[in-house]
Scaffold this motif. Structure first.
Motif, short mmCIF file in Angstrom:
data_model
loop_
_atom_site.label_atom_id
_atom_site.label_comp_id
_atom_site.label_asym_id
_atom_site.label_seq_id
_atom_site.Cartn_x
_atom_site.Cartn_y
_atom_site.Cartn_z
N ARG A 192 0.84 -1.20 0.00
CA ARG A 192 0.00 0.00 0.00
C ARG A 192 0.87 1.25 0.00
O ARG A 192 1.86 1.34 0.72
N THR A 193 0.50 2.22 -0.83
CA THR A 193 1.16 3.52 -0.85
C THR A 193 0.10 4.60 -0.75
O THR A 193 -0.92 4.54 -1.46
N VAL A 194 0.29 5.56 0.12
CA VAL A 194 -0.66 6.67 0.29
C VAL A 194 0.03 7.96 -0.12
O VAL A 194 1.14 8.25 0.33
N ILE A 195 -0.62 8.72 -0.98
CA ILE A 195 -0.09 10.02 -1.40
C ILE A 195 -0.43 11.04 -0.32
O ILE A 195 -1.60 11.33 -0.06
N THR A 196 0.58 11.57 0.33
CA THR A 196 0.37 12.50 1.44
C THR A 196 0.49 13.97 1.02
O THR A 196 0.05 14.85 1.75
N ASP A 197 1.10 14.22 -0.13
CA ASP A 197 1.21 15.60 -0.64
C ASP A 197 0.88 15.57 -2.13
O ASP A 197 1.76 15.54 -2.98
N LEU A 198 -0.42 15.57 -2.43
CA LEU A 198 -0.87 15.44 -3.80
C LEU A 198 -0.42 16.60 -4.69
O LEU A 198 0.00 16.36 -5.84
N PRO A 199 -0.47 17.85 -4.23
CA PRO A 199 -0.01 18.95 -5.10
C PRO A 199 1.46 18.81 -5.52
O PRO A 199 1.80 19.06 -6.68
N ARG A 200 2.33 18.38 -4.60
CA ARG A 200 3.74 18.22 -4.96
C ARG A 200 3.95 17.07 -5.93
O ARG A 200 4.77 17.16 -6.85
N LEU A 201 3.18 15.99 -5.75
CA LEU A 201 3.30 14.86 -6.67
C LEU A 201 2.84 15.26 -8.07
O LEU A 201 3.48 14.92 -9.07
#
Length: 212
Positions: A192-201
């Motif tokens: 499992r991977t969770v995106i914690t900073d969507l704007p930066r990604l």
């Protein structure tokens, strides 16, 4: 949830015409090469679509969630199944035999909408394959996370499966995820991977760099 490109009337007609079928984690919903005998409407759970190439390599094409049609392109085109679809979660579906599906499509006048939807899916696949061929590892992983995330945040796949989506080894994917994790952009745990900073990604994906 209603699939993009399908009217509420058509979706409701398909749901009403189908019968319920449930699948457990790891069950095969559709198998590559099989005749297109039916269509599935995914009401709950997630599935992954896998393509096996002639040399035996397996590519992960997509992850789909609730409100998706599965197998309709093969039924409309009359060809064998183009991919294998496997349950990632317990799934609830409605199944329609091919003839019944085509009848509902005719009755609701949805042929053109479904054709546009199929063409859009094909273009998405071509764009992804072009990225995989042209981009280095960092940007590939970044864009794969955005494509595979559920509700924009969670990628419920392991490193090997992400590698299947972008043509990279598990070790390379792990190294790229480690860089993103150290930068505070993602959090990872087993499978499992969770995106914690969507704007930066998203900014990384737009820049084409993929590395922080």
């Amino acid at each position: 949830m209603i699939p993009v490109g399908v009217s509420a009337r058509t979706w409701e007609s398909l749901v009403t015409a189908g019968s319920e079928r449930r699948f457990r984690v790891g069950d095969v919903l559709l198998r590559q090469g099989d005749p297109p005998a039916h269509v599935l409407l995914l009401l709950a759970g997630r599935v992954k679509a896998l393509l096996t190439l002639p040399d035996g390599e397996v590519l992960l094409l997509a992850v789909r969630g609730p409100g998706e049609l599965l197998g309709e392109i093969a039924v409309l085109g009359g060809d064998g199944r183009s991919a294998t679809v496997i349950a990632l979660d317990p799934c609830v579906t409605r199944v329609l035999p091919a003839d019944r599906f085509r009848a509902v499509v005719r009755e609701t006048g949805a042929e053109t909408d479904l054709l546009r939807r199929a063409m859009r899916r094909l273009r998405e696949g071509e764009e992804w394959r072009a990225e995989t061929a042209a981009l280095p590892a960092g940007p590939r992983v970044v864009r794969a996370l955005l494509r595979l995330a559920v509700s924009g945040r969670e990628v419920g796949l392991g490193q090997s499966e992400i590698g299947q989506a972008v043509g990279l080894s598990r070790g390379v994917v792990a190294a790229e995820l480690a860089r993103l994790r150290e930068a505070g952009i993602v959090a990872t745990e087993r499978g499992r991977t969770v995106i914690t900073d969507l704007p930066r990604l998203r900014a990384l994906a737009a820049s084409g760099r993929g590395t922080v």
